[in-house]
Design a protein around this motif. Structure first.
Motif, mmCIF file in Angstrom:
data_model
loop_
_atom_site.group_PDB
_atom_site.id
_atom_site.type_symbol
_atom_site.label_atom_id
_atom_site.label_comp_id
_atom_site.label_asym_id
_atom_site.label_seq_id
_atom_site.Cartn_x
_atom_site.Cartn_y
_atom_site.Cartn_z
ATOM 1 N N ARG A 87 0.831 -1.203 0.000
ATOM 2 C CA ARG A 87 0.000 0.000 0.000
ATOM 3 C C ARG A 87 0.868 1.257 0.000
ATOM 4 N NH1 ARG A 87 -3.485 -1.588 3.400
ATOM 5 N NH2 ARG A 87 -4.971 -2.136 1.768
ATOM 6 N N ARG A 88 1.982 1.222 0.746
ATOM 7 C CA ARG A 88 2.893 2.358 0.768
ATOM 8 C C ARG A 88 3.462 2.624 -0.627
ATOM 9 N NH1 ARG A 88 4.306 7.278 2.300
ATOM 10 N NH2 ARG A 88 6.570 7.607 2.298
ATOM 11 N N ILE A 89 3.824 1.571 -1.347
ATOM 12 C CA ILE A 89 4.348 1.717 -2.715
ATOM 13 C C ILE A 89 3.282 2.344 -3.611
ATOM 14 C CG2 ILE A 89 5.150 0.436 -4.745
ATOM 15 C CD1 ILE A 89 6.329 -1.629 -2.753
ATOM 16 N N ALA A 90 2.029 1.889 -3.450
ATOM 17 C CA ALA A 90 0.938 2.421 -4.271
ATOM 18 C C ALA A 90 0.725 3.910 -3.996
ATOM 19 C CB ALA A 90 -0.344 1.647 -4.000
ATOM 20 N N GLU A 91 0.784 4.300 -2.732
ATOM 21 C CA GLU A 91 0.599 5.708 -2.385
ATOM 22 C C GLU A 91 1.686 6.580 -3.006
ATOM 23 O OE1 GLU A 91 0.592 5.534 1.821
ATOM 24 O OE2 GLU A 91 -1.519 4.906 1.995
ATOM 25 N N LEU A 92 2.927 6.110 -2.938
ATOM 26 C CA LEU A 92 4.027 6.868 -3.519
ATOM 27 C C LEU A 92 3.872 6.996 -5.036
ATOM 28 C CD1 LEU A 92 6.959 5.306 -1.462
ATOM 29 C CD2 LEU A 92 6.178 7.687 -1.320
ATOM 30 N N ALA A 93 3.471 5.904 -5.689
ATOM 31 C CA ALA A 93 3.300 5.924 -7.143
ATOM 32 C C ALA A 93 2.172 6.865 -7.540
ATOM 33 C CB ALA A 93 3.030 4.514 -7.659
ATOM 34 N N ASN A 94 1.070 6.808 -6.797
ATOM 35 C CA ASN A 94 -0.062 7.686 -7.098
ATOM 36 C C ASN A 94 0.319 9.154 -6.954
ATOM 37 O OD1 ASN A 94 -2.120 5.860 -7.802
ATOM 38 N ND2 ASN A 94 -2.449 5.322 -5.657
#
Length: 475
Positions: A87-94
């Motif tokens: 989820r942390r990776i997704a937040e950074l990518a978004n």
């Protein structure tokens, strides 16, 4: 629709995969096939993953993910076993407007990795919107059979001729008609069968003919011994695009029903001493229909080149200058023996197999009996039911033991299949009160002894259930 289907160009672009397990490996393989420059971050890798990295030019960082890993990436895959990290990776990518896919967490994804059928440059993608990846894979597997590997080569040929076609036809309507004819006709079929140079010649001929339909084509297709499941993918494709179907008596009705519904049907079946149409007339009929511009499906039971008279038919087609192609089918010997639980060869019993017709053109049975009487072989007689007494007498006369096992397979691979087992000395008595019905195949050889053991593991069609039931010894 919940998602917009798009295709991204990521050739030589940096793409990040976080994770070192089997899911991450599958994602990595897709990125590699699309030409991406892949960077992998994971503290550990599976053995298969490590081997893949050693074989390819993939940058690997053996550590846990850090926020800076995402910098400069064009696409990100998060496939760790820690949902919080994903989820942390997704937040950074978004936050950076970078497309991100998170394994098994669809709510965190901005794109979905579909199941792919790769016929580059033709690519088909199947997605269920993360509802069921397994269902997507099943649908892809079914589509694989409908999209021949040659579609990629066909697309390349279309690209090569695009400018020529545009110059040849000013009107878009004429170009569309031209491509419809090419992509469903002889040019495409030559590509699918691997004859690229012949396809180019056919393409030039189509360009020369313009909007006028050129000569049609004849497809000599083996329909197999009866079970529709034994048809080849190529046979099914041609059956769906034929304008006319010319079929014989040995083609099962369920197979005829799979032909294109609006195709014209012409029956040319032949029985012993009863011919609907003589072979010479069939040959001329095929040539005439093709010259009229039709795509003609010559549907033949078994294989066209094994006692199917396919050679005689293509002799006439070649002489008349009619394009044709031959699609092999499972011949009756293979199908009936397999469904009857009898291997045609076995290291302990038979090191060769001979296929022979039970009667010749003049209805005699003048065969090479000394050769057929040799030991350690299996002999399969096609159309041998009527001449069975003479076949038995001749084999025994030339030294085959009366105790040699024999099997008769009636209407093999269909729900009417029945197997009679005996020896040269007993088989006529075995069938006296329950005569087999044609078509019946005759198998002579020691391999017949294996039926009692192997038939337990075989299956035959169930006419009511549409499934399979065990064949028991002696059925």
């Amino acid at each position: 629709m919940e998602h917009l289907p798009i295709f991204l160009d990521i050739k030589s672009k940096p793409c990040l995969v976080v994770g070192g397990g089997p899911i991450a490996l599958r994602k990595l393989d897709n990125l590699r096939r699309a030409g991406a420059q892949v960077i992998v971050v994971a503290p550990t890798l599976s053995e298969e993953f490590r081997a893949r990295i050693e074989q390819a030019e993939i940058r690997f960082h053996a550590r846990t993910f850090t926020d800076s890993d995402i910098d400069g990436m064009r696409l990100v895959i998060a496939a760790t076993d820690d949902r919080d990290v994903n989820r942390r990776i997704a937040e950074l990518a978004n936050a950076r407007n970078i497309p991100v896919n998170v394994a098994d967490q669809p709510e965190d994804c901005t794109f979905i990795m579909p199941s792919v059928i790769d016929r580059s440059p033709v690519v088909v993608a199947v997605s269920t919107g993360s509802a069921s990846p397994v269902l997507a894979r099943m649908i892809r597997a079914r589509l694989e059979s409908l999209v021949p590997a040659g579609y990629g080569r066909l697309a390349e040929l279309c690209a090569d001729y695009r400018d020529k076609v545009k110059a040849r036809f000013e009107q878009q309507r004429d170009r569309r008609r031209f491509w419809d004819r090419v992509l469903q006709g002889g040019v495409a079929e030559r590509i699918f069968s691997g004859h690229l140079e012949e396809a180019k010649v056919a393409m030039e001929r189509e360009l020369e003919s313009g909007t006028r339909p050129s000569t049609g084509e004849v497809y000599l297709v083996g329909a197999g011994p009866g079970d529709p499941d034994l048809l080849t993918f190529r046979a099914l494709r041609l059956m769906q695009q034929a304008d006319v179907v010319v079929y014989d008596r040995l083609v099962a009705k369920p197979i005829i029903d799979m032909v294109r519904r609006d195709a014209e049907h012409i029956y040319v079946g032949k029985q012993r001493n009863q011919h609907t149409m003589r072979q010479e007339e069939i040959n001329r009929l095929l040539a005439r229909l093709a010259k009229e511009g039709h795509r003609v499906l010559r549907l033949k039971g078994g294989d066209p080149f094994i006692f199917g008279r396919g050679g005689e038919e293509i002799d006439t087609l070649a002489a008349e200058g009619v394009p044709f192609q031959v699609v092999p089918g499972i011949t009756a010997a293979n199908g009936c023996a397999c469904y009857g639980g009898i291997p045609l060869t076995h290291r302990d019993y038979a090191q060769s197999v001979t296929f022979v017709t039970g009667h010749l053109k003049d209805h005699s049975i003048d065969l090479n009996w000394p050769q057929l009487a040799q030991p350690n072989q299996t002999v399969v007689f096609y159309m041998g039911l009527v001449g069975l007494p003479q076949i038995i007498d001749k084999l025994i006369e030339h030294g085959v033991a009366p105790e040699m096992p024999v099997a008769l397979v009636q209407q093999g691979t269909t729900h009417m299949q029945k197997v009679y087992v005996g020896t040269l000395a007993t088989i006529l008595a075995e069938v006296e009160h329950d005569p087999p019905q044609p078509p019946t195949l005759v198998i002579v050889g020691e391999v017949v002894r294996l039926r009692e053991k192997l038939a337990w593991f075989n299956t035959e069609p169930d006419p009511e259930q549409g499934a399979t039931t065990p064949i028991l010894p002696g059925d």
